[in-house]
Design a protein around this motif. Structure first.
Motif, short mmCIF file in Angstrom:
data_model
loop_
_atom_site.label_atom_id
_atom_site.label_comp_id
_atom_site.label_asym_id
_atom_site.label_seq_id
_atom_site.Cartn_x
_atom_site.Cartn_y
_atom_site.Cartn_z
N THR A 1 36.58 21.04 81.86
CA THR A 1 35.43 21.41 82.68
C THR A 1 35.85 22.23 83.89
OG1 THR A 1 34.32 19.36 82.02
CG2 THR A 1 33.44 20.52 83.94
N LEU A 2 35.25 23.40 84.04
CA LEU A 2 35.48 24.20 85.23
C LEU A 2 34.82 23.52 86.42
CD1 LEU A 2 34.85 27.87 83.99
CD2 LEU A 2 37.04 26.71 84.31
N VAL A 3 35.54 23.47 87.52
CA VAL A 3 35.04 22.81 88.72
C VAL A 3 34.95 23.83 89.84
CG1 VAL A 3 35.44 20.97 90.40
CG2 VAL A 3 36.09 20.63 88.00
N GLY A 4 33.75 24.03 90.35
CA GLY A 4 33.56 25.03 91.39
C GLY A 4 34.14 24.63 92.73
N GLY A 5 34.17 23.32 92.99
CA GLY A 5 34.72 22.85 94.25
C GLY A 5 33.73 22.95 95.40
N SER A 6 34.18 22.51 96.54
CA SER A 6 33.33 22.47 97.74
C SER A 6 33.61 23.65 98.64
CB SER A 6 33.60 21.16 98.49
OG SER A 6 33.03 21.19 99.77
N ASP A 7 32.59 24.08 99.36
CA ASP A 7 32.76 25.17 100.32
C ASP A 7 33.70 24.78 101.45
OD1 ASP A 7 31.09 26.79 98.88
OD2 ASP A 7 29.31 26.33 100.08
N SER A 8 33.90 23.47 101.63
CA SER A 8 34.77 23.02 102.72
C SER A 8 36.25 23.00 102.32
CB SER A 8 34.36 21.61 103.17
OG SER A 8 34.50 20.68 102.10
N ARG A 9 36.52 23.24 101.02
CA ARG A 9 37.89 23.26 100.56
C ARG A 9 38.49 24.65 100.73
NH1 ARG A 9 38.10 22.84 95.20
NH2 ARG A 9 40.29 22.30 95.18
N GLY A 10 39.76 24.80 100.30
CA GLY A 10 40.46 26.07 100.42
C GLY A 10 40.04 27.07 99.36
N ALA B 128 40.22 29.24 95.55
CA ALA B 128 39.77 28.89 94.21
C ALA B 128 40.92 28.31 93.38
CB ALA B 128 39.22 30.14 93.52
N ASP B 129 40.65 27.22 92.67
CA ASP B 129 41.54 26.72 91.63
C ASP B 129 40.67 26.15 90.53
OD1 ASP B 129 40.93 23.94 92.15
OD2 ASP B 129 42.27 24.04 93.86
N LEU B 130 41.29 25.73 89.42
CA LEU B 130 40.51 25.37 88.25
C LEU B 130 40.10 23.90 88.21
CD1 LEU B 130 42.25 27.48 85.47
CD2 LEU B 130 40.43 28.11 87.07
N GLY B 131 40.46 23.13 89.24
CA GLY B 131 40.00 21.76 89.25
C GLY B 131 41.04 20.79 89.75
N PRO B 132 40.77 19.48 89.64
CA PRO B 132 41.68 18.45 90.13
C PRO B 132 42.95 18.35 89.29
CG PRO B 132 39.82 17.46 89.00
CD PRO B 132 39.53 18.92 89.09
N THR B 133 43.79 17.39 89.64
CA THR B 133 45.12 17.29 89.02
C THR B 133 45.06 17.16 87.51
OG1 THR B 133 46.00 16.25 91.02
CG2 THR B 133 47.25 15.95 89.00
N GLY B 134 44.18 16.31 87.00
CA GLY B 134 44.08 16.14 85.55
C GLY B 134 43.69 17.41 84.84
N THR B 135 42.79 18.16 85.46
CA THR B 135 42.37 19.42 84.87
C THR B 135 43.52 20.43 84.86
OG1 THR B 135 40.07 19.09 85.58
CG2 THR B 135 40.75 21.35 85.14
N LYS B 136 44.26 20.48 85.95
CA LYS B 136 45.40 21.40 86.02
C LYS B 136 46.44 21.07 84.94
CE LYS B 136 45.10 22.57 90.96
NZ LYS B 136 44.04 21.66 91.41
N LYS B 137 46.65 19.79 84.68
CA LYS B 137 47.59 19.39 83.63
C LYS B 137 47.10 19.84 82.26
CE LYS B 137 49.57 15.37 86.00
NZ LYS B 137 49.71 13.88 86.00
N ALA B 138 45.80 19.75 82.02
CA ALA B 138 45.24 20.21 80.75
C ALA B 138 45.43 21.71 80.59
CB ALA B 138 43.76 19.83 80.67
N TRP B 139 45.24 22.45 81.67
CA TRP B 139 45.48 23.89 81.61
C TRP B 139 46.95 24.20 81.37
CZ3 TRP B 139 42.16 27.39 80.57
CH2 TRP B 139 40.83 27.28 80.98
N ASP C 265 48.25 28.46 84.52
CA ASP C 265 48.38 27.91 85.87
C ASP C 265 46.99 27.66 86.43
OD1 ASP C 265 48.91 27.27 88.48
OD2 ASP C 265 49.66 29.25 89.05
N GLY C 266 46.61 26.39 86.51
CA GLY C 266 45.28 26.05 87.01
C GLY C 266 45.20 25.90 88.51
N GLY C 267 46.29 26.22 89.21
CA GLY C 267 46.30 26.06 90.65
C GLY C 267 45.75 27.22 91.42
N THR C 268 45.38 28.28 90.73
CA THR C 268 44.84 29.46 91.40
C THR C 268 44.05 30.28 90.40
OG1 THR C 268 45.43 31.35 92.81
CG2 THR C 268 46.86 30.91 90.92
#
Length: 335
Positions: A218-227, A229-240, A246-249
């Motif tokens: 699942t793509l996660v848009g994230g919050s406007d208060s965060r830094g 763009a990335d593809l989501g939380p830790t579990g999502t990054k591992k799946a990518w 690289d789901g970190g950016t």
């Protein structure tokens, strides 16, 4: 296909409105509180009437054209499925959910659709919310049902479960059926992105696509208060990472011809996806543009409702509204 009339609130990048348009619903008014989202809507559909305002501040009596429409639709900000009701009752997300139901009281649409997190459909912590909605819709003369859909079942290359509420006036409700999957086999990330990965001449595009055989998390848009763009939380990054991504950016461009794809070496050897590719994974057509800088574009995409799911949902609602009910709780149908 003759058009029906709709109003769309919390429209975001327009995924829900676009899919419903494809199903034959013409939006008379769309509203969102974010300027960049309104710019995206106007950029793609200059003829749409787009209002930049918070739903909580919206005064329907100033917009007479929205009364007695066929459909009121809302792709609302996600309520926090992990939070307790005591915490979420004061949240803006729940206030928007309640405001949408109260707007139905004013607009009196023939049908209402609300899209949100899967937990809203049946999680115990949201029972008070569902009870509030039930009481209001019963009072207004609607029948309704909660159900889940997964975007992957509708040709979207993403495992994205959506919680949905569909309410219809009593004379139409028995004719409504939730949409059935439109694909037998899920579209993989590799299939969806191979062509775009090769656009810059990257030699490993085919090799990468051949191993990216699953749907995206699942793509996660994230919050406007965060830094950024990335593809989501830790579990999502591992799946990518298991697909060599690289789901970190989020990338500015597709890979160049000399990019060496070596995921075993870590993030520096992994490919990154662009915002345009994220939009493909969300089911947007390639000609749907997004306003703003990279992070703003990605967040619009990550928060959007996949248009193919909205189209299937719209067709199901349209079919129910067009089906005469011979006898439903004392009602007789009109052609």
């Amino acid at each position: 296909m003759s058009e029906l009339r709709s109003v769309d609130v919390c429209s975001g990048a327009g995924g829900l409105a676009l899919g419903l348009e494809q199903a034959g619903f013409e939006p008379l008014l769309l509203l969102d509180k974010k300027a960049v989202a309104c710019d995206t809507l106007r950029r793609n559909r200059p003829a749409w009437q787009v209002l930049e305002t918070d739903l909580l501040d919206f005064t329907p009596s100033r917009h007479q054209e929205i009364y007695d429409v066929d459909l009121l639709s809302a792709g609302l900000p996600r309520v926090k499925s992990s939070a307790t009701v005591a915490r979420t009752e004061t949240g803006a997300e729940l206030r928007l959910l309640e405001a949408t139901v109260y707007l139905a009281h004013a607009v009196q649409p023939r049908a209402l659709v609300i899209e949100n997190v899967p937990g809203l459909v049946g999680a115990p912590e949201f029972e008070p919310v569902r009870d509030l909605i039930r009481k209001e819709l019963d009072h207004l003369g609607y029948r309704f049902r909660w159900f889940l859909l997964n975007a992957a079942d509708f040709g979207v290359p993403q495992d994205r479960k959506q919680g949905l509420l569909v309410a219809l006036r009593k004379q139409y409700f028995d004719a409504f059926r939730p949409p059935e999957p439109t694909v037998r086999e899920h579209l993989s990330v590799g299939q969806a992105l191979r062509s775009s990965m090769a656009m810059g001449g990257w030699r490993d595009a085919d090799r990468w696509a051949a191993q990216a055989i699953g749907v995206a998390p699942t793509l996660v848009g994230g919050s406007d208060s965060r830094g950024g763009a990335d593809l989501g939380p830790t579990g999502t990054k591992k799946a990518w990472a298991r697909m060599g991504v690289d789901g970190g950016t989020v990338a500015d461009n597709v890979p160049s011809p000399d990019f060496a794809w070596a995921p075993e070496t870590g993030r520096q050897g992994m490919v990154r996806i662009t915002t345009d590719q994220a939009a493909l994974l969300q089911g947007f057509p390639s000609d749907w543009g997004f306003s703003g800088k990279k992070t703003a574009r990605y967040r619009q995409i990550g928060h959007a409702s996949p248009p193919p799911v909205a189209r299937a949902l719209g067709l199901a609602i349209r079919s129910a509204l067009a089906t005469p009910a011979t006898s439903v709780a004392g009602y007789t149908s009109t052609p």
